[in-house]
Motif scaffolding. Structure first.
Motif, PDB file in Angstrom:
ATOM      1  N   THR A   1       0.834  -1.198   0.000  1.00 46.66           N
ATOM      2  CA  THR A   1       0.000   0.000   0.000  1.00 46.66           C
ATOM      3  C   THR A   1       0.876   1.257   0.000  1.00 46.66           C
ATOM      4  OG1 THR A   1      -1.285  -1.264   1.581  1.00 46.66           O
ATOM      5  CG2 THR A   1      -2.021   0.990   1.132  1.00 46.66           C
TER       6      THR A   1
ATOM      7  N   ALA B   1       1.044   4.606   1.161  1.00 45.50           N
ATOM      8  CA  ALA B   1       0.281   5.345   2.167  1.00 45.50           C
ATOM      9  C   ALA B   1       0.367   6.852   1.929  1.00 45.50           C
ATOM     10  CB  ALA B   1       0.776   4.990   3.557  1.00 45.50           C
TER      11      ALA B   1
ATOM     12  N   PRO C   1      -9.164  12.767   5.331  1.00 43.22           N
ATOM     13  CA  PRO C   1     -10.064  11.613   5.334  1.00 43.22           C
ATOM     14  C   PRO C   1      -9.421  10.426   6.046  1.00 43.22           C
ATOM     15  CG  PRO C   1      -9.665  12.412   3.092  1.00 43.22           C
ATOM     16  CD  PRO C   1      -8.746  13.153   3.978  1.00 43.22           C
ATOM     17  N   SER C   2     -10.242   9.514   6.499  1.00 40.45           N
ATOM     18  CA  SER C   2      -9.736   8.327   7.186  1.00 40.45           C
ATOM     19  C   SER C   2      -8.853   7.503   6.248  1.00 40.45           C
ATOM     20  CB  SER C   2     -10.905   7.481   7.684  1.00 40.45           C
ATOM     21  OG  SER C   2     -10.413   6.381   8.388  1.00 40.45           O
ATOM     22  N   GLY C   3      -7.753   7.017   6.780  1.00 41.92           N
ATOM     23  CA  GLY C   3      -6.862   6.178   5.985  1.00 41.92           C
ATOM     24  C   GLY C   3      -5.997   6.940   5.013  1.00 41.92           C
ATOM     25  N   CYS C   4      -5.875   8.253   5.209  1.00 49.34           N
ATOM     26  CA  CYS C   4      -5.124   9.051   4.242  1.00 49.34           C
ATOM     27  C   CYS C   4      -3.642   9.122   4.578  1.00 49.34           C
ATOM     28  CB  CYS C   4      -5.697  10.461   4.156  1.00 49.34           C
ATOM     29  SG  CYS C   4      -5.332  11.467   5.595  1.00 49.34           S
ATOM     30  N   GLY C   5      -3.262   8.574   5.706  1.00 50.28           N
ATOM     31  CA  GLY C   5      -1.836   8.563   6.038  1.00 50.28           C
ATOM     32  C   GLY C   5      -1.439   9.514   7.153  1.00 50.28           C
ATOM     33  N   LYS C   6      -2.376   9.883   7.985  1.00 51.88           N
ATOM     34  CA  LYS C   6      -2.046  10.802   9.081  1.00 51.88           C
ATOM     35  C   LYS C   6      -1.163  10.109  10.124  1.00 51.88           C
ATOM     36  CE  LYS C   6      -6.404  11.604  10.047  1.00 51.88           C
ATOM     37  NZ  LYS C   6      -7.046  10.762   9.012  1.00 51.88           N
ATOM     38  N   SER C   7      -1.577   8.916  10.495  1.00 56.80           N
ATOM     39  CA  SER C   7      -0.753   8.184  11.459  1.00 56.80           C
ATOM     40  C   SER C   7       0.616   7.869  10.860  1.00 56.80           C
ATOM     41  CB  SER C   7      -1.438   6.893  11.876  1.00 56.80           C
ATOM     42  OG  SER C   7      -2.674   7.178  12.492  1.00 56.80           O
ATOM     43  N   THR C   8       0.614   7.615   9.561  1.00 59.17           N
ATOM     44  CA  THR C   8       1.879   7.363   8.870  1.00 59.17           C
ATOM     45  C   THR C   8       2.785   8.584   8.961  1.00 59.17           C
ATOM     46  OG1 THR C   8       0.672   5.931   7.348  1.00 59.17           O
ATOM     47  CG2 THR C   8       2.868   6.614   6.679  1.00 59.17           C
TER      48      THR C   8
ATOM     49  N   HIS D   1      -9.786  14.063  14.013  1.00 60.03           N
ATOM     50  CA  HIS D   1     -10.934  14.032  13.105  1.00 60.03           C
ATOM     51  C   HIS D   1     -11.896  15.158  13.422  1.00 60.03           C
ATOM     52  CE1 HIS D   1     -10.271   9.538  12.206  1.00 60.03           C
ATOM     53  NE2 HIS D   1      -9.894  10.267  11.186  1.00 60.03           N
TER      54      HIS D   1
ATOM     55  N   ARG E   1      -5.817   8.793   0.343  1.00 60.94           N
ATOM     56  CA  ARG E   1      -4.634   7.975   0.081  1.00 60.94           C
ATOM     57  C   ARG E   1      -4.354   7.871  -1.421  1.00 60.94           C
ATOM     58  NH1 ARG E   1      -3.496   2.698  -0.597  1.00 60.94           N
ATOM     59  NH2 ARG E   1      -5.684   2.162  -0.726  1.00 60.94           N
TER      60      ARG E   1
HETATM   61  N1  LIG Z   1       1.384  -1.407   9.209  1.00 59.85           N
HETATM   62  C1  LIG Z   1       0.745  -1.248   8.032  1.00 59.85           C
HETATM   63  N2  LIG Z   1       0.852  -2.195   7.074  1.00 59.85           N
HETATM   64  C2  LIG Z   1       0.235  -2.038   5.886  1.00 59.85           C
HETATM   65  N3  LIG Z   1      -0.516  -0.989   5.542  1.00 59.85           N
HETATM   66  C3  LIG Z   1      -0.655  -0.010   6.451  1.00 59.85           C
HETATM   67  C4  LIG Z   1      -0.047  -0.090   7.748  1.00 59.85           C
HETATM   68  N4  LIG Z   1      -0.361   1.020   8.432  1.00 59.85           N
HETATM   69  C5  LIG Z   1      -1.139   1.741   7.621  1.00 59.85           C
HETATM   70  N5  LIG Z   1      -1.323   1.140   6.417  1.00 59.85           N
HETATM   71  C6  LIG Z   1      -2.080   1.660   5.281  1.00 59.85           C
HETATM   72  O1  LIG Z   1      -1.640   2.959   5.014  1.00 59.85           O
HETATM   73  C7  LIG Z   1      -2.713   3.839   4.792  1.00 59.85           C
HETATM   74  C8  LIG Z   1      -2.610   5.024   5.730  1.00 59.85           C
HETATM   75  O2  LIG Z   1      -2.751   4.557   7.063  1.00 59.85           O
HETATM   76  P1  LIG Z   1      -2.738   5.540   8.296  1.00 59.85           P
HETATM   77  O3  LIG Z   1      -2.821   4.698   9.508  1.00 59.85           O
HETATM   78  O4  LIG Z   1      -1.588   6.453   8.181  1.00 59.85           O
HETATM   79  O5  LIG Z   1      -4.107   6.333   8.070  1.00 59.85           O
HETATM   80  P2  LIG Z   1      -4.763   7.465   8.966  1.00 59.85           P
HETATM   81  O6  LIG Z   1      -4.832   8.682   8.158  1.00 59.85           O
HETATM   82  O7  LIG Z   1      -4.086   7.536  10.271  1.00 59.85           O
HETATM   83  O8  LIG Z   1      -6.235   6.885   9.143  1.00 59.85           O
HETATM   84  P3  LIG Z   1      -7.227   7.096  10.378  1.00 59.85           P
HETATM   85  O9  LIG Z   1      -7.695   8.493  10.298  1.00 59.85           O
HETATM   86  O10 LIG Z   1      -8.341   6.133  10.085  1.00 59.85           O
HETATM   87  O11 LIG Z   1      -6.474   6.783  11.624  1.00 59.85           O
HETATM   88  C9  LIG Z   1      -3.986   3.040   5.020  1.00 59.85           C
HETATM   89  O12 LIG Z   1      -4.576   2.806   3.756  1.00 59.85           O
HETATM   90  C10 LIG Z   1      -3.555   1.749   5.603  1.00 59.85           C
HETATM   91  O13 LIG Z   1      -4.243   0.690   5.021  1.00 59.85           O
END
Ligand SMILES: Nc1ncnc2c1ncn2[C@@H]1O[C@H](COP(=O)(O)OP(=O)(O)OP(=O)(O)O)[C@@H](O)[C@H]1O
Ligand SMILES: [Mg+2]
Lengths: 275, 271
Positions: free
Chosen positions: A33, A35, A54-61, A213, A231
């Motif tokens: 993926t 991210a 948006p959710s899953g856009c990579g903020k935690s990343t 959020h 994403r």
């Molecule tokens: N350890 C991992 N292994 C594989 N894919 C990952 C991993 N962590 C995150 N992803 C993917 O990377 C993308 C971004 O994830 P991330 O956790 O950064 O999103 P986010 O913005 O924090 O979402 P949320 O708001 O829901 O917390 C997601 O599509 C997720 O599927």
């Protein structure tokens, strides 16, 4: 002598604390993926930055890249003038899920970072009382006075999150990374903790990055709100928050405040639709 | 009216003064019940002692042969506990080693599973070739059979650290060693103490199997020779002693578990 001093001072002011340059981050090998892609962001010393998207856009990343928990495949992450190649130790982190250790009391949980951070671990035993006093002061700040000797599982979810916050702060990090730390809280507790964070930022020399959020939260607390695309995430807009500090909770009901929240809401909706 | 009012609060308290705690008594009552049914069943069916002795006959045998029973029980307890203790030390060590890294885990796990699949009774002849008949093979069999659950549980405890906890610590500059000491090992302790209960019971299986085929002492040996003399009550007496030792050791481990890792029970109950 004077010149070197001036040069250093000049450098310190000019270069941002965090600088993310053209970063791509892919999870799970070449076909995994993607991210974040083409991510650019600068965070100045002492700034309070909120990241929304948006959710899953990579903020935690983004958080993990900044703290060196993940190393990007392309591009560079620079923290405190050094390229990040391993976890940087000037940060404190708090996640949405309070990761308290159930076999330690709340106080011992809060003291945990001191047993690890190089600067403190050798001093801890000799200066225990001093550190305990500090932890208790933090507990008091977040409204948990007297709960230090309770175990985390004796606290409610909201109380655990407050304790989690204390743990992120105990070693006085230069950079505080908060990933949806107030997610599971009720509105009143949340507003209370907004004020705790606000006062902390005002009184200490700390740079804060907050993923959230809650758009009202981001506008109320931050100097700058960063909006990310769906994403693979990149920064689509940066908004300076114009409201004067210190901000009071009444600000939440002002038209200009709500206007900004609505604008952000619209941007994220567009970002989601674009995906 | 007034008399009723005064009498009600007085009338309530005396009631719970004598209550039987059935839950506490249940294990004893059920055990006695089992013996009673056994006794009645054997008497009604008229089975001879040489096939299934009554409990009273078995208790008679315990009294009659008390001296050898006592001696052999101690011997079995000794080999079992010794083997078990070695298993605890080795299991903890190997478990921590395996749980340390994903590569070691991946590499050693199939070997361990394969090793565990081998019936330990098949190893006794080899142990006899190496160490001769007697205490040593019994201790080693007890060890071999009981260390696997400990290894698996400790390794599992280490391997299932929440990634977020690890992230928080790594962001503070924690080394692998710090994470193991601060999180991994305390976290795996409930798994470890939980596995001791399984392990001690298996250790009895190991030592008795070994004593039965390759020893001159121990309950296993005593039962084997009683059987060849058609002294079936003595065989059953040996079984009862084994069951008794097993229960005591199990209870000891359960108590130990409760003492050492009470937080794990309370924290899961709270969630
Ligand atoms: N350890 C991992 N292994 C594989 N894919 C990952 C991993 N962590 C995150 N992803 C993917 O990377 C993308 C971004 O994830 P991330 O956790 O950064 O999103 P986010 O913005 O924090 O979402 P949320 O708001 O829901 O917390 C997601 O599509 C997720 O599927
Ligand atoms: Mg996230």
């Amino acid at each position: 002598m004077g010149r070197t001093f001036f040069l250093c001072w000049g450098l310190g002011m000019a270069s941002p604390l965090v600088s993310i340059e053209n970063v791509d981050m892919r999870y799970g090998g070449p076909s995994g993926t993607l991210a974040v892609s083409g991510l650019n962001l600068k965070i100045n010393r002492g700034e309070f930055v909120a990241v929304v998207g948006p959710s899953g856009c990579g903020k935690s990343t983004l958080m993990k890249l900044t703290t060196g928990l993940h190393i990007p495949q392309t591009g560079a992450v620079i923290v405190a003038n050094q390229q990040v190649t391993k976890p940087v130790s000037i940060v404190g982190m708090a996640f949405q899920n309070p990761t308290m250790l159930p076999w330690r009391t709340t106080l011992e949980n809060i003291l945990l970072p001191l047993e690890i951070v190089e600067r403190h671990r050798h001093r801890l035993r000799a200066h225990k009382a001093e550190y305990v006093a500090k932890a208790e002061k933090l507990l008091e700040t977040v409204g948990l006075k007297g709960f230090g000797d309770k175990f985390p599982w004796q606290l409610s979810g909201g109380m655990q999150q407050r304790a989690n916050l204390c743990r992120a702060l105990i070693h006085e990090p230069e950079l505080l990374m908060l990933d949806e730390p107030f997610g599971a809280l009720d509105a009143f507790t949340r507003e209370e903790l907004w004020c705790v964070i606000r006062d902390l930022h005002a009184s200490q020399d700390v740079t804060i990055v907050l993923v959230t959020h809650d758009l009202r939260e981001s506008v109320f607390l931050a100097d700058k709100v960063v909006v990310m695309s769906a994403r693979p995430g990149r920064v689509v807009a940066e908004h300076d928050v114009p409201f004067e500090r210190p901000r009071q909770l009444e600000l939440l009901y002002e038209p200009a405040f709500n206007e900004m929240v609505q604008k952000l809401h619209g941007e994220i909706a567009t970002a989601r639709a674009a995906a | 009216m007034t008399t009723l009012d005064t009498s009600t609060p007085v009338a309530v308290p005396p009631k719970p003064a004598f209550t039987v705690n059935w839950v506490r008594l249940a294990p004893f009552l059920y055990t006695i019940g089992l013996f009673v049914i056994w006794e009645i069943g054997v008497r009604i069916s008229g089975l001879p002692h040489t096939i299934l002795p009554t409990p009273t006959r078995v208790f008679e045998a315990i009294i009659q042969y008390w001296s050898p029973i006592w001696k052999n029980s101690l011997q079995t307890l000794y080999t079992t506990v010794l083997g078990f203790l070695i298993a605890v030390v080795a299991g903890l060590g190997i478990g921590l080693f395996i749980g340390w890294s994903k590569t070691i885990y991946a590499g050693l796990y199939p070997i361990m599973v394969g090793f565990n699949a081998v019936p330990k009774v098949a190893l006794v002849p080899i142990l006899v070739i190496w160490f001769g008949i007697g205490t040593v093979p019994a201790v080693l069999t007890a060890f071999l059979i009981s260390f696997f659950p400990i290894v698996v549980n400790v390794a599992t405890g280490l391997a299932t650290i929440e990634p977020e906890t690890e992230d928080v610590l790594r962001a503070l500059g924690a080394k692998k060693m710090d994470i193991m000491l601060k999180v991994g090992i305390p976290r795996s302790m409930p798994y470890f103490f939980g596995s001791l209960k399984v392990s001690i019971t298996l250790a009895f299986v190991g030592s008795v199997v070994s004593e039965t085929v390759a020893s001159n002492s121990g309950l296993g040996n005593m039962m084997a020779s009683a059987q060849s003399n058609f002294n079936v009550p003595l065989v059953f007496a040996g079984l009862l002693m084994l069951a008794f030792e097993g229960i005591v050791m199990y209870a000891l481990m359960a108590w130990f578990e409760q003492r050492m890792t009470g937080w794990a029970h309370r924290s899961t109950m709270a969630n």
